[in-house]
Enzyme design. Structure first.
Site, PDB file in Angstrom:
ATOM      1  CE  LYS A 221      59.304  36.094 105.401  1.00  0.00           C
ATOM      2  NZ  LYS A 221      58.520  36.110 104.139  1.00  0.00           N
TER       3      LYS A 221
ATOM      4  CB  THR B 291      57.201  38.523  88.562  1.00  0.00           C
ATOM      5  OG1 THR B 291      58.555  38.943  88.764  1.00  0.00           O
ATOM      6  CG2 THR B 291      57.038  38.041  87.134  1.00  0.00           C
TER       7      THR B 291
ATOM      8  CD  GLU C 224      67.373  33.169  94.556  1.00  0.00           C
ATOM      9  OE1 GLU C 224      68.017  32.489  95.375  1.00  0.00           O
ATOM     10  OE2 GLU C 224      66.198  32.925  94.253  1.00  0.00           O
TER      11      GLU C 224
ATOM     12  CG  ASN D 108      62.662  35.611  84.379  1.00  0.00           C
ATOM     13  OD1 ASN D 108      63.817  36.017  84.350  1.00  0.00           O
ATOM     14  ND2 ASN D 108      61.921  35.672  85.467  1.00  0.00           N
TER      15      ASN D 108
ATOM     16  CB  ALA E 257      74.899  21.775  77.858  1.00  0.00           C
TER      17      ALA E 257
ATOM     18  CB  CYS F  31      62.511  33.729  88.941  1.00  0.00           C
ATOM     19  SG  CYS F  31      62.547  34.821  90.378  1.00  0.00           S
TER      20      CYS F  31
END
Length: 448
Positions: free
Chosen positions: A44, A131, A162, A221, A265, A273
């Site tokens: 990474k 979080t 995102e 959230n 919907a 998340c």
């Protein structure tokens, strides 16, 4: 909690260079700070140091290369290189534990272990952005008081979407700072210096305690997940009554108390998340003896998962009661558009349900096919919608990319075996598709 002369933080370390950390590192550098990103994953680090973002996020790679060229931004696997920073942002992941709904804090604990072992500069500030369950920051503060008493602590939750992460970092809709009351305003001053441009631009600033700062992210959230699942519950009722959830949502949106955002919907939410955060929230509330207060989140989660099963059931029904041997085109693999994130993706869940029932499933996505192929090699993949839909008995629209919304249904009809589409996002132009000869179906909508 204020200071007349807040100290200027000039060197910033970002601990953890996943989605949150890489974005924060690039944006902090863009704001003019000297930034070092540290991660234990050498692959990474090598990618980021070479100017390659290992995930899809619009605009981020260009900013990465720009700031690497300035020399303000570097990446390393050495915590020693990061220890001299004035502010350390803790951006490691807190995924769901494999054995329970609770959050796995092992990566966070390991990151703090490594930073303390490297000897952070006295007077520096550790800022949590991950979080975490309420109580995590207080426990970390107690540890710092014993092992690194000259290092301060604050909690500054992230609210990145995102696909819009650069915008959300550079121009946030709010800044929440969880602070210790007894630090003399030092942490607040350092963070005001870090976020000076956003504060000057009028970004609302909320100063609070650790527990409230931790709760803000999971509460946001949970609220969002509840709103999405509410309209999907109404879709279930519409299917039972013959109502139209799209019209219902439009009518609800005119109520200023409700608003229209996230009342679409469909097959529901996914990603890294919302699902894991509402489960971890329930788990932590239960540990605190307050599980009853968020018991409704279990049904929010259940409604969300039911929509995936319902999509597979409707596909099976429209194919005569069995999908065995039938060709199904799935438009979408990412959990949302403008992302290559396939974590808890509703689209891939539906594709796998149909595959296990014997369907020949071909998936396409503008960005997420490489990740999906690695995670689900049992499925077939295509480069575009035409390839995926060639000879298909049915087409499922499951991720709301603009590429899919803008497909010419007349042209696509010439490639399929049967022009039948299920719009799992209620986002396609119904009249246009039906005029092109397609049998159009959607969750919560009347059949024609």
């Amino acid at each position: 909690m204020s200071t007349d002369n807040p100290p200027a933080a000039t060197r910033v370390s970002i601990i953890g260079t996943g989605y949150l950390g890489a974005t924060h590192a690039v944006c902090m550098s863009e704001l003019g700070f000297s930034v070092v990103g540290v991660d234990i994953d050498p692959g990474k680090v090598a990618n980021l140091a070479a100017g390659r973002v290992p995930f899809f996020e619009p605009g981020l790679e260009e900013l990465l290369r720009k700031n690497l060229d300035t020399g303000r931004l570097t990446f390393t696997t050495s915590f020693t290189d990061a220890a001299a920073a004035d502010v350390h942002f803790l951006c490691v992941g807190t995924p769901q534990r494999p054995d329970s709904p609770a959050a796995d804090l092992s990566h966070l604990v390991s990151a703090v272990d490594r930073l303390l072992a490297a000897g952070p500069k006295p007077g520096s500030l550790l800022v949590g952005k991950s979080t975490v369950p309420a109580g995590t920051a207080a426990a970390l503060a107690r540890r710092l008081a014993t092992e690194a008493p000259l290092v301060g602590l604050a909690w500054n939750p992230e609210f990145l979407r995102e696909g819009f992460a650069v915008e959300d970092t550079m121009r946030p809709d709010r800044l929440v700072l969880g602070l210790q009351a007894d630090d003399g305003g030092r942490a607040e001053g350092m963070l005001r210096a870090i976020y000076a441009s956003a504060i000057e631009a009028g970004t609302p600033l909320v100063l609070t305690d650790f527990a409230t700062a931790e709760l803000v992210k999971v509460a946001a959230n949970a609220f969002l997940a509840t709103k999405i699942s509410f309209i999907n519950a109404m879709a279930e009722i519409c299917e039972a009554t013959g109502g139209d959830v799209k019209t219902l949502a439009a009518a609800l949106a005119h109520d200023a108390r409700i608003g229209g955002r996230f009342l679409g919907a469909g097959v529901g939410f996914g990603g890294g998340c919302l699902p894991k955060d509402i489960r971890a929230f329930q788990a932590r509330a239960a540990e605190l003896g307050a599980g009853y207060a968020v018991g409704f989140l279990a049904e929010v989660d259940a409604i969300n998962l039911r929509r995936r099963t319902r999509m597979a059931e409707l596909t099976t029904e429209l194919l005569g009661g069995s999908v065995a041997g039938r060709r199904v085109a799935v438009l979408g693999a990412a959990f949302k558009p403008n992302s290559d994130d396939i974590r808890d993706s509703p689209a891939l869940d539906v594709a796998n349900l149909l595959h296990r029932a014997g369907a020949v499933v071909t998936v396409t996505d503008p960005a997420a096919v490489p990740n999906a192929r690695q995670r689900h090699p049992e499925l077939s993949y295509a480069d575009n919608a035409v390839q995926a839909a060639t000879d298909a008995d049915i087409v499922l629209h499951l991720t709301e990319w603009s590429d899919f919304r803008e497909i010419d249904p007349v042209a696509l009809a010439s490639y399929v075996r049967t022009p039948t589409v299920i719009d799992g996002r209620n986002a396609l132009d119904v009249a246009r598709w039906r005029a092109a000869g397609w049998s159009y179906y959607a969750l919560g909508r009347p059949r024609v």
